[in-house]
Design an enzyme around this catalytic site. Structure first.
Site, mmCIF file in Angstrom:
data_model
loop_
_atom_site.group_PDB
_atom_site.id
_atom_site.type_symbol
_atom_site.label_atom_id
_atom_site.label_comp_id
_atom_site.label_asym_id
_atom_site.label_seq_id
_atom_site.Cartn_x
_atom_site.Cartn_y
_atom_site.Cartn_z
ATOM 1 N N SER A 1 0.793 -1.237 0.000
ATOM 2 C CA SER A 1 0.000 0.000 0.000
ATOM 3 C C SER A 1 0.820 1.278 0.000
ATOM 4 O O SER A 1 0.245 2.375 -0.065
ATOM 5 C CB SER A 1 -0.940 0.005 1.209
ATOM 6 O OG SER A 1 -2.013 -0.892 0.994
ATOM 7 N N LYS B 1 0.035 3.811 -2.653
ATOM 8 C CA LYS B 1 -0.992 4.856 -2.549
ATOM 9 C C LYS B 1 -0.399 6.250 -2.391
ATOM 10 O O LYS B 1 -1.122 7.240 -2.496
ATOM 11 C CB LYS B 1 -1.930 4.532 -1.384
ATOM 12 C CG LYS B 1 -2.787 3.298 -1.666
ATOM 13 C CD LYS B 1 -3.491 2.790 -0.434
ATOM 14 C CE LYS B 1 -4.292 1.512 -0.806
ATOM 15 N NZ LYS B 1 -4.342 0.545 0.272
ATOM 16 N N SER C 1 -6.026 3.140 4.539
ATOM 17 C CA SER C 1 -5.378 2.439 3.436
ATOM 18 C C SER C 1 -6.408 1.671 2.602
ATOM 19 O O SER C 1 -6.203 0.516 2.217
ATOM 20 C CB SER C 1 -4.296 1.480 3.957
ATOM 21 O OG SER C 1 -3.427 1.103 2.922
ATOM 22 N N LYS D 1 3.294 6.630 4.937
ATOM 23 C CA LYS D 1 2.384 5.585 4.490
ATOM 24 C C LYS D 1 2.920 4.189 4.792
ATOM 25 O O LYS D 1 4.092 3.890 4.574
ATOM 26 C CB LYS D 1 2.130 5.699 2.968
ATOM 27 C CG LYS D 1 1.030 4.768 2.469
ATOM 28 C CD LYS D 1 -0.333 5.194 2.976
ATOM 29 C CE LYS D 1 -1.405 4.144 2.741
ATOM 30 N NZ LYS D 1 -1.317 2.997 3.670
#
Length: 466
Positions: free
Chosen positions: A72, A75, A127, A250
């Site tokens: 993720s 992202k 997420s 992140k």
């Protein structure tokens, strides 16, 4: 005896050289000795990197160019593109396919109307994979088209070993990047204040929508922001996951990618970004803390140039004005060991000497380069601080130096005098021609009058003799 003396001399030389080499580990700074950089930490992750967020300088490298699945952390670029391309208040209508996205999600429903702002909070905090797909479809019409957009953006930012195939990082063959590339992408993303605000947020509430009667409560998956309860191993020592000074950014985890984390933190004007890939669920947080601790312990960021600082002038030929001021386009920084200062840095300004109008404000004409012992550490673009339009007919002389202007003025004066002289000569010739013509006319008149007189006299004689 001679042999003994020779051996003693050799030993003495070796000891002296050994002492010199040992002293070379330290650098003199403001009268004090700077200790050598401490040993880099050992991390669980298979690959990792630590960079200065302002200069991009790589401080730590463990296989940073090895391609891995990013999970993720993908992202980061999805959210950055959405912030750049979509109004935050824009309402997105969810299509029929997005709700079937697997993994972490906020359970978007077909026909649901939700703002880009709320989708971004879901993307960064929870997420949410379905939020990533919804944003991708809104921007590009399909996931495949958006992947093309992602890769174009990655290349623009300098991520050369990256290939994105989806907007959320779910396992897909060929969806890979590197620790260095993630750091490069994260550095640019964190320069965007809107992005920065999202990834540093701990919790957010999405209000009820046309398809969802209850609020959605979102919490950030990045434990470095808030978690004082969970303990993680940092160089073998258990510590709370919460990290002082953290600014985002992140998390990522899949069975194939393992634990991934891009973590940013700022202390005393120095901001670092740590990236770890292929770690464990808890190991990614311990790894990031270890790298950030080590970075702050050994390095700091030093500002050398302020944005807009004067950097000289540039001559402008054929312009409405003869010169334009030059300024630094942005703040200029270098990364130095903690006890080294800007005194050891040499700033060299390199600019063009002359340019032809028009000149646009912000147009690049050089750079301010930063050197230490002949090594280039960084640079800042130098741009025009003003717009200079094209000038009039006399602007052709605006770019000349004083000597050339004097010569040009002398030539111009000489030409003007010559032209005046020619004009006077032509006028005088015209007057002479005019006078000669008048004299001819007068002479012709006299001749004609004399003939008339003769004719009258002749006729009188004839009349009298008749």
């Amino acid at each position: 005896m001679k042999k003994t003396i020779t051996v003693m001399i050799v030993l003495f030389s070796l000891i002296a050289n050994l002492g010199a080499n040992t002293a070379a580990v330290f650098a003199e700074t403001d009268g004090a000795k700077t200790p050598a950089i401490t040993a880099a930490p050992s991390i669980v992750a298979e690959t990792g990197v630590l960079i200065d967020a302002r200069t991009g300088t790589v401080l730590y490298n463990k296989g940073m160019d090895i391609q891995e699945e990013p999970a993720s952390t993908t992202k980061i670029i999805t959210g950055l593109l959405a912030i750049e391309k979509l109004p935050l208040d824009k309402v997105v209508t969810i299509d029929a396919e997005t709700p079937f996205t697997e993994g972490s999600r906020i359970y978007l429903m077909e026909g649901e109307k939700i703002t880009v702002r709320d989708l971004l909070y879901a993307l960064f905090l929870e997420s949410a994979n379905d939020a990533a797909v919804a944003l991708a479809v809104e921007m590009a019409g399909s996931v495949d088209n958006f992947a093309v957009m992602m890769n174009q953006k990655a290349k623009e930012l300098g991520a050369e070993n990256t290939n994105f195939r989806n907007p959320n990082g779910l396992h897909l063959e060929g969806h890979v990047t590197t620790a260095r590339d993630l750091a490069v992408i994260a550095k640019t993303a964190m320069e965007n204040p809107v992005f920065r605000q999202y990834v540093s947020t701990y919790k957010y509430t999405i209000q009820p929508t046309n398809k969802q009667e209850e609020p959605r409560y979102l919490y950030n998956t990045n434990r470095l922001l808030y978690d004082n309860k969970t303990k993680v191993s940092v160089n073998g020592v258990l510590r709370p996951a919460k990290y002082d000074g953290v600014v985002g950014i992140k998390t990522g985890y899949t069975g194939q990618a393992g634990g991934c984390l891009v973590a940013g933190a700022e202390r005393n004007g120095t901001e670092l970004i740590a990236v770890v890939m292929k770690s464990t669920d808890s190991g990614r947080f311990g790894d990031s803390i270890a790298l950030l601790d080590w970075g702050f312990e050994n390095y700091h960021t030093v500002k050398l140039v302020n944005k807009g600082a004067a950097a000289g002038i540039i001559k402008v030929s054929r312009g409405a004005q003869r010169q334009a001021p030059l300024v630094a386009k942005q703040n200029g920084y270098v990364t130095l060991p903690v006890n080294q200062t800007a005194r050891q840095i040499q700033k060299v300004v390199k600019t063009a000497e002359k340019v032809k109008a028009p000149v646009q404000a912000g147009q690049k004409f050089g750079s301010v380069d930063f050197f230490r012992n002949g090594e280039l550490l960084g640079s800042v673009p130098v741009v025009s601080g003003e717009t200079v339009e094209k000038g009039g007919i006399f602007s052709a002389f605006s770019g000349l130096d004083k000597g050339a202007v004097k010569i040009a003025a002398g030539i111009g004066t000489a030409v003007a005098i010559a032209a005046a002289a020619v004009g006077i000569l032509l006028y005088m010739r015209y007057q002479n021609i005019k006078r000669r013509k008048l004299r001819r006319q007068q002479r012709a008149l006299r001749i004609a009058m004399d003939r008339e007189k003769d004719k009258l006299y002749y006729n009188r004689e004839n009349y009298m003799n008749r």
